[in-house]
Design an enzyme around this catalytic site. Structure first.
Site, PDB file in Angstrom:
ATOM      1  N   THR A 163       0.697  -1.294  -0.094  1.00  0.00           N
ATOM      2  CA  THR A 163      -0.178  -0.050  -0.112  1.00  0.00           C
ATOM      3  C   THR A 163       0.884   1.321   0.108  1.00  0.00           C
ATOM      4  O   THR A 163       0.518   2.245  -0.690  1.00  0.00           O
ATOM      5  CB  THR A 163      -1.000  -0.002   1.334  1.00  0.00           C
ATOM      6  OG1 THR A 163      -1.458  -1.310   1.136  1.00  0.00           O
ATOM      7  CG2 THR A 163      -2.244   1.145   1.195  1.00  0.00           C
ATOM      8  N   CYS A 164       1.874   1.217   0.756  1.00  0.00           N
ATOM      9  CA  CYS A 164       2.823   2.328   0.736  1.00  0.00           C
ATOM     10  C   CYS A 164       3.551   2.746  -0.383  1.00  0.00           C
ATOM     11  O   CYS A 164       3.994   3.964  -0.513  1.00  0.00           O
ATOM     12  CB  CYS A 164       3.744   2.312   1.901  1.00  0.00           C
ATOM     13  SG  CYS A 164       2.980   1.706   3.497  1.00  0.00           S
TER      14      CYS A 164
END
Length: 776
Positions: A743-744
């Site tokens: 996600t990052c």
């Protein structure tokens, strides 16, 4: 003022990150030099001083604009017909012209109906030559006879003067129609005449333009009657002004309208709001096109030198301001506010416009920042970011100078806001770090998790935001209440001794804007309206912040059931006192205890009746959205503005602040496909083809789940899908495994599934059950 709505004293931690009183006072005095952000109620002459006002020097070129040598240009497709794309995804203030910028903007509703202006006697009008039916019959006869004489004579007479225009199009030539609600114009007749005009021979069209020239020359000076306003209103709708060859005439029409007195603008605004959506949008698009082609002409030789027509754009912008105000007076608006965006402005020197506006007291030059409704949210983001970058550079430079002056070795870390936090104490560590380093909030953010190796290249910063937001907004944390019916969070009204964590949320939102991070936060639109009330921190600590006018519609965005009940109370036809048996006292549960609050002094003894129910609903709504959460929201407000302390905020609508913080809800998966990068795959690989076939066929809810699964938010950044830097990587694992998301880094790791059915099944399972899996 009750304790619930008192501004916290300077000693409380709420204002610890706000500028010092002396600094705020200095900044406020600077802001007083800023030109007002124009609303239709304001003066009309902003920026018009570029050109001469006492004469019409270029009217001599009008005839050349409609001479035979222009016929070819009039017949061919002109650049004036291009349609500027709207920046979608994106109500000044309603947000811009009505209530958010109270000091800069004037609501047209606040003006009296007649504006107390003297009403000049109307001249006796000529006899009305034709009816709509007569005109349409003449047009039909042309189809069989080919003789345009009757139609030509009608246009020749009608557009010869302002009185003739009124005689032709006024519903009743003997009536005055001196009201804001009824222009007295036969709109059907005007539309029929203009719809026919572009299909007439060139000599008919030239006749109309020459008539307009004569009318404008004749009416340039002297006070205006309502018949004059009607004539301007009619002429502005002329579709001939789509053609660049008519722009000289159009510009003078715009200048005469722009320089009308405020009372006359008041009438025009209310007449504009009565137009059909189609005609209104045509007016807006025509003006935006005029500005764009003056800025970037396809054929510069078609226009006078810019030095002789520098008043063109200010005049058009002022007329656009009238239309923008009219649009905001209608609920729902005639057109979306994004339809006023001019994407051409994305390509000019926006910072020069911003600095011109900032330094208005010294230059008195026109700036588009006086008319922020034409600047797209993407362009405003650029202004805010560059303004913040300049502030960051100035702060960093001062830090370096201080180090050198003390003969200390400069440390490059002073250029950044360096956050060191423990995952196990995320909220407390973050709050401590931000409080200690409040002077560094405008620097570039870098995050380090204690005990973990790695450099923050953007991923750690995003992870810090995501983890912190998820923890703070968790129901068990108690700061915010999630309303399932409206799918949004609202501030808990529970009283506490320290509201510093609400300030932390405000700081997070400010940091997200300055560091281009999209947050997965769901606040109602009312929150952003409050956040811009006022858009700049007041120098007087006793002035309340975060307080705005709220309605049942605002409450409906948070608590729809309660709002529905209050609406029923307002519309109830029976005896309210006997049927509802309510008083001006309300109850709230706090930690299992029911507490009562009076909406007004002695409210528990005042019954709600048919006569006072509107007051009750207004006080109840104000209590829920303003007074009961004042201290919480004030802390949140000060936190946000401790980071985003910029005059650029005055350019934003509440909806635009939401988009800057949370992104846009409108998805374009085709755009995502075009901008996706691949690692281990090629876009021609079978697995990738399967993936996009599946994703493009997903319903919207699954597409949003995919975006949330891979990026941590189901919204799109201001710059569009391309700004996500979305990447699909090959995951060399068993095809029985589910996809994995980092996600990052906005990265999806996809196993090489052998069939579309298998890929679809695994992908749906993965994106539908990702909550609680944590971040990778």
């Amino acid at each position: 003022m009750s304790e619930a709505v008192r501004v916290p004293s300077p000693a409380t931690p709420l204002v610890v990150a706000a500028p010092a009183p002396e600094e705020r006072k200095g900044k406020e005095s600077e802001r007083e030099k800023l030109p007002p952000i124009v609303s239709a109620g304001a003066g009309a002459t902003a920026g018009l001083d570029r050109g001469a006002k006492g004469q019409i020097s270029t009217f001599s070129s009008f005839i050349s604009a409609v001479s035979p040598k222009k016929e070819a240009a009039e017949n061919r497709s002109s650049p004036a017909h291009l349609v500027f794309p709207n920046i979608k995804n994106v109500r000044e203030p309603p947000p811009i012209c009505l209530d958010v910028r109270q000091k800069q903007r004037t609501s047209m509703d606040a003006s009296s109906s007649e504006m107390k202006a003297p009403v000049l006697p109307e001249p006796i009008l000529p006899i009305q030559p034709k009816t709509v039916k007569d005109f349409q019959e003449d047009v039909e006869k042309v189809k069989s006879s080919g003789d345009w004489k009757a139609v030509h004579d009608f246009y020749l007479t009608t557009f010869d003067s302002f009185p003739e225009l009124n005689a032709a199009f006024k519903k009743d030539a003997t009536a005055s129609f001196n009201t804001i609600e009824d222009s007295g114009i036969n709109a059907k007749f005007v539309n029929a005449v203009y719809d026919t005009l572009l299909n007439t021979p060139q000599d008919v069209q030239k006749t109309v333009l020459k008539g307009i020239i004569n009318s404008l020359l004749r009416e340039w000076k002297g006070p205006r009657t309502k018949d004059d306003l009607r004539a301007y209103f009619i002429l502005l709708q002329n579709p001939q002004f789509n053609n660049t060859s008519t722009y000289v005439i159009y510009a003078h029409l715009l200048r005469q309208i722009a320089t009308l007195v405020e009372a006359d603008h008041h009438f025009l605004v209310h007449w504009f709001k009565k137009l059909s959506q189609k005609r209104f949008k045509q007016l807006v698009e025509r003006l935006l096109q005029f500005i764009s082609l003056r800025l970037f002409p396809a054929k510069p030789e078609e226009f006078p030198p810019i030095t002789k027509c520098s008043w063109w754009i200010p005049s058009a912008a002022k007329v656009l301001a009238l239309l923008n105000t009219a649009n905001n007076l209608v609920h729902p608006p005639l057109i979306p506010y994004t339809d006023f965006y001019n994407s051409t402005l994305d390509h000019i020197d926006l910072m020069e416009e911003y600095h011109t506006w900032q330094n208005f007291g010294n230059s008195h030059r026109f700036s588009f920042c006086q008319y922020p409704f034409v600047i797209s949210v993407a362009a405003k983001k650029i202004i805010i970011q560059r303004d913040s970058e300049q502030q960051m550079i100035n702060i960093a430079r001062q830090s370096l100078v201080d180090k050198v002056s003390r003969r200390q070795r400069p440390d490059m870390n002073i250029l950044f806001l360096n956050m060191k936090v423990r995952r196990t104490h995320l909220v407390s560590d973050s709050l401590d770090e931000l409080t200690r380093k409040r002077a560094d909030l405008k620097k570039k953010l870098k995050v380090t998790f204690v005990g973990e190796a790695g450099l923050d290249m953007g991923g750690l910063t995003k992870e810090w935001f995501l983890l912190l937001i998820r923890q703070i907004f968790h129901p068990d944390y108690g700061m915010f209440t999630y309303h399932k019916d409206s799918h949004c969070h609202w501030f808990s009204s529970f009283k506490c001794d320290n509201y510093s964590e609400f300030r932390l949320v405000g700081i997070l939102m400010g940091l997200a804007v300055y560091n281009s991070i999209t947050l997965d936060i769901r606040f109602p639109p009312c929150c952003y309206k409050k956040l811009l009330s006022p858009p700049i921190i007041p120098s007087d600590q006793n002035i309340p912040v975060g307080i705005c006018n709220v309605t049942v519609d605002d409450l409906c965005q948070i608590m729809p059931e309660l709002a529905h009940g209050l609406s029923e109370l307002l519309s109830h036809e029976g005896n309210v006192e006997e049927d509802f048996y309510s008083t001006f006292q309300v109850f709230q549960e706090e930690f299992g205890i029911i507490k009562s609050y009076n909406l007004k002094p002695g409210g528990d003894k005042i019954s709600v009746t048919n006569q006072n129910r509107k007051e009750y609903v207004q006080l109840y709504t104000d209590f829920l959205l303003n007074k009961s959460i004042y201290k919480q929201f004030a802390a949140f407000y000060y936190g946000f503005h401790s980071v985003c302390a910029s005059n650029a905020l005055m350019l934003l609508r509440p909806e635009e602040v939401e988009i800057l913080v949370c992104g846009s809800p409108d998805l374009d998966m085709h755009a995502l496909q075009r901008s996706t990068q691949y690692d281990g795959y090629a876009k021609t690989d079978l697995t990738i083809k399967y993936f996009w076939d599946v994703v493009l066929g997903f319903p919207l809810d699954l597409q949003k789940k995919l975006l949330h699964f891979t990026t941590g938010s189901d919204r799109v950044p201001v710059g569009g899908m391309a700004d996500l830097n979305f990447k699909i990587s090959k995951n060399e694992t068993s095809t029985n495994c589910l996809p994995v998301a980092h996600t990052c880094f906005n990265q999806l790791c996809l196993p090489p599934y052998k069939s579309k059915k298998d890929l679809k099944q695994k992908l749906i399972i993965g994106i539908s059950n990702s909550e609680g899996f944590g971040l990778e």
